[in-house]
Design a protein around this motif. Structure first.
Motif, PDB file in Angstrom:
ATOM      1  N   ASP A  78       0.806  -1.223   0.000  1.00  0.00           N
ATOM      2  CA  ASP A  78       0.000   0.000   0.000  1.00  0.00           C
ATOM      3  C   ASP A  78       0.839   1.273   0.000  1.00  0.00           C
ATOM      4  N   LEU A  79       2.151   1.121   0.196  1.00  0.00           N
ATOM      5  CA  LEU A  79       3.044   2.291   0.219  1.00  0.00           C
ATOM      6  C   LEU A  79       3.664   2.530  -1.148  1.00  0.00           C
ATOM      7  N   LYS A  80       3.968   3.774  -1.419  1.00  0.00           N
ATOM      8  CA  LYS A  80       4.752   4.060  -2.626  1.00  0.00           C
ATOM      9  C   LYS A  80       6.095   3.362  -2.495  1.00  0.00           C
ATOM     10  N   THR A  81       6.644   2.991  -3.622  1.00  0.00           N
ATOM     11  CA  THR A  81       7.883   2.208  -3.628  1.00  0.00           C
ATOM     12  C   THR A  81       8.985   2.868  -2.815  1.00  0.00           C
ATOM     13  N   CYS A  82       9.107   4.188  -2.904  1.00  0.00           N
ATOM     14  CA  CYS A  82      10.198   4.877  -2.203  1.00  0.00           C
ATOM     15  C   CYS A  82      10.115   4.670  -0.690  1.00  0.00           C
ATOM     16  N   PHE A  83       8.907   4.515  -0.142  1.00  0.00           N
ATOM     17  CA  PHE A  83       8.756   4.262   1.290  1.00  0.00           C
ATOM     18  C   PHE A  83       8.970   2.791   1.618  1.00  0.00           C
ATOM     19  N   ALA A  84       8.473   1.917   0.768  1.00  0.00           N
ATOM     20  CA  ALA A  84       8.658   0.482   0.991  1.00  0.00           C
ATOM     21  C   ALA A  84      10.139   0.131   1.056  1.00  0.00           C
ATOM     22  N   VAL A  85      10.931   0.843   0.283  1.00  0.00           N
ATOM     23  CA  VAL A  85      12.376   0.599   0.250  1.00  0.00           C
ATOM     24  C   VAL A  85      13.002   0.769   1.625  1.00  0.00           C
ATOM     25  N   PHE A  86      12.476   1.701   2.434  1.00  0.00           N
ATOM     26  CA  PHE A  86      13.041   1.929   3.764  1.00  0.00           C
ATOM     27  C   PHE A  86      12.950   0.686   4.645  1.00  0.00           C
ATOM     28  N   GLY A  87      11.980  -0.176   4.367  1.00  0.00           N
ATOM     29  CA  GLY A  87      11.844  -1.376   5.169  1.00  0.00           C
ATOM     30  C   GLY A  87      12.457  -2.614   4.541  1.00  0.00           C
ATOM     31  N   LEU A  88      12.670  -2.572   3.239  1.00  0.00           N
ATOM     32  CA  LEU A  88      13.152  -3.757   2.519  1.00  0.00           C
ATOM     33  C   LEU A  88      14.569  -3.601   1.977  1.00  0.00           C
ATOM     34  N   LYS A  89      15.215  -2.506   2.351  1.00  0.00           N
ATOM     35  CA  LYS A  89      16.509  -2.166   1.753  1.00  0.00           C
ATOM     36  C   LYS A  89      17.566  -3.248   1.953  1.00  0.00           C
ATOM     37  N   SER A  90      17.604  -3.838   3.131  1.00  0.00           N
ATOM     38  CA  SER A  90      18.642  -4.842   3.397  1.00  0.00           C
ATOM     39  C   SER A  90      18.497  -6.034   2.458  1.00  0.00           C
ATOM     40  N   ARG A  91      17.259  -6.435   2.189  1.00  0.00           N
ATOM     41  CA  ARG A  91      17.021  -7.553   1.278  1.00  0.00           C
ATOM     42  C   ARG A  91      17.313  -7.158  -0.165  1.00  0.00           C
ATOM     43  N   LEU A  92      16.979  -5.928  -0.514  1.00  0.00           N
ATOM     44  CA  LEU A  92      17.274  -5.446  -1.862  1.00  0.00           C
ATOM     45  C   LEU A  92      18.781  -5.373  -2.095  1.00  0.00           C
ATOM     46  N   THR A  93      19.501  -4.982  -1.053  1.00  0.00           N
ATOM     47  CA  THR A  93      20.959  -4.923  -1.144  1.00  0.00           C
ATOM     48  C   THR A  93      21.542  -6.303  -1.420  1.00  0.00           C
ATOM     49  N   THR A  94      20.941  -7.316  -0.798  1.00  0.00           N
ATOM     50  CA  THR A  94      21.390  -8.694  -1.036  1.00  0.00           C
ATOM     51  C   THR A  94      21.221  -9.068  -2.500  1.00  0.00           C
ATOM     52  N   LEU A  95      20.084  -8.693  -3.079  1.00  0.00           N
ATOM     53  CA  LEU A  95      19.823  -9.000  -4.484  1.00  0.00           C
ATOM     54  C   LEU A  95      20.801  -8.300  -5.418  1.00  0.00           C
ATOM     55  N   VAL A  96      21.198  -7.108  -5.039  1.00  0.00           N
ATOM     56  CA  VAL A  96      22.108  -6.333  -5.874  1.00  0.00           C
ATOM     57  C   VAL A  96      23.548  -6.820  -5.757  1.00  0.00           C
ATOM     58  N   ASN A  97      23.957  -7.132  -4.526  1.00  0.00           N
ATOM     59  CA  ASN A  97      25.378  -7.404  -4.275  1.00  0.00           C
ATOM     60  C   ASN A  97      25.778  -8.877  -4.215  1.00  0.00           C
ATOM     61  N   SER A  98      24.862  -9.717  -3.786  1.00  0.00           N
ATOM     62  CA  SER A  98      25.243 -11.120  -3.591  1.00  0.00           C
ATOM     63  C   SER A  98      25.434 -11.866  -4.913  1.00  0.00           C
ATOM     64  N   LYS A  99      26.469 -12.688  -4.954  1.00  0.00           N
ATOM     65  CA  LYS A  99      26.730 -13.522  -6.122  1.00  0.00           C
ATOM     66  C   LYS A  99      26.294 -14.969  -5.873  1.00  0.00           C
ATOM     67  N   GLU A 208      -1.876  12.321   2.022  1.00  0.00           N
ATOM     68  CA  GLU A 208      -1.491  10.908   2.057  1.00  0.00           C
ATOM     69  C   GLU A 208      -0.726  10.513   0.796  1.00  0.00           C
ATOM     70  N   SER A 209       0.223  11.365   0.450  1.00  0.00           N
ATOM     71  CA  SER A 209       1.015  11.143  -0.759  1.00  0.00           C
ATOM     72  C   SER A 209       1.942   9.938  -0.651  1.00  0.00           C
ATOM     73  N   TYR A 210       2.043   9.361   0.539  1.00  0.00           N
ATOM     74  CA  TYR A 210       2.892   8.194   0.752  1.00  0.00           C
ATOM     75  C   TYR A 210       2.206   6.907   0.281  1.00  0.00           C
ATOM     76  N   ARG A 211       0.898   6.984  -0.003  1.00  0.00           N
ATOM     77  CA  ARG A 211       0.155   5.802  -0.445  1.00  0.00           C
ATOM     78  C   ARG A 211       0.370   5.523  -1.931  1.00  0.00           C
ATOM     79  N   ARG A 212       0.414   4.262  -2.277  1.00  0.00           N
ATOM     80  CA  ARG A 212       0.495   3.868  -3.683  1.00  0.00           C
ATOM     81  C   ARG A 212      -0.849   4.122  -4.355  1.00  0.00           C
ATOM     82  N   SER A 213      -0.795   4.687  -5.535  1.00  0.00           N
ATOM     83  CA  SER A 213      -2.025   4.924  -6.282  1.00  0.00           C
ATOM     84  C   SER A 213      -2.611   3.600  -6.760  1.00  0.00           C
ATOM     85  N   ILE A 214      -3.902   3.452  -6.608  1.00  0.00           N
ATOM     86  CA  ILE A 214      -4.573   2.228  -7.051  1.00  0.00           C
ATOM     87  C   ILE A 214      -4.856   2.322  -8.550  1.00  0.00           C
TER      88      ILE A 214
END
Length: 214
Positions: A78-99, A208-214
């Protein structure tokens, strides 16, 4: 940081964060108008302080906004991607950096499952001013909060040349000559920038600009 669960609490928190900074900068602005031998070093100190409040307010107010959004208990979906990133960043970093395929698979599976869960936004490293809040760094922070930076385009020279560059010169012990009138103008313009950002955050929260547009 005090609770900011309601819109009223959020606005109060921003008001408090802004007011003490305005008062402190104002002391230097008034003192810079005096004709005395201490005027020039006082102005140089004032430039450094004005920059400190510029950086401090952008960082603190942004963190308050993220905390406010976090208390909405919305799912990542339900959050815009830029906000969701704040909670999922560590996992996203794994996808970017891990071989390692296993690590990447685990990280992606986590993202798929977590997307419908209540978001938990990490404030620890959410807002990085890099101790040098240039227009580029400012835009990066604003964009991470879905704040439109277009209205600030005409202020980039003020931020980079009149504020950051002069502050850096002072911090490195260089001699800077700045008149009381020039310093007063700088303070006025920087406070306008801070107020503009404060208004943008308040509007974003209200709409409520932090919400993802439906």
């Amino acid at each position: 940081m005090a609770d900011v669960r309601t819109l009223g609490q959020f606005q109060d928190a921003l008001d408090k964060e802004m007011s003490w900074r305005v008062k402190e900068i104002g002391v230097f602005k008034v003192a810079s108008r005096r004709n005395s031998p201490e005027n020039k070093p006082f102005i140089r100190a004032g430039v450094a302080l004005t920059y400190a409040h510029w950086e401090g307010f952008i960082k603190k107010s942004s963190e308050i906004y993220i905390k406010y959004v976090d208390h909405k208990n919305l799912s990542y979906r339900d959050l815009k991607t830029c906000f969701a990133v704040f909670g999922l960043k560590s996992r996203l970093t794994t996808l970017v950096n891990s071989k390692k395929s296993v690590s990447n698979i685990d990280a992606f599976e986590f993202l798929i499952k977590e997307i419908y869960n209540t978001a938990k936004l990490d404030l620890a490293s959410a807002v990085d001013t890099q101790s040098n809040l240039s227009s580029k760094v400012f835009c990066n922070i604003a964009n991470s909060l879905a704040i439109d930076t277009t209205p600030y385009d005409t202020r980039f020279n003020l931020i980079d040349k009149k504020l950051v560059e002069q502050r850096n010169a002072i911090a490195h012990g260089e001699y800077l000559i700045l008149s009381g009138a020039d310093f007063s103008t700088l303070v006025t313009e920087v406070l306008e920038l801070m107020r503009q950002y404060k208004t943008d955050l308040e509007n974003a929260a209200s709409l409520e600009s932090y919400r993802r547009s439906i």
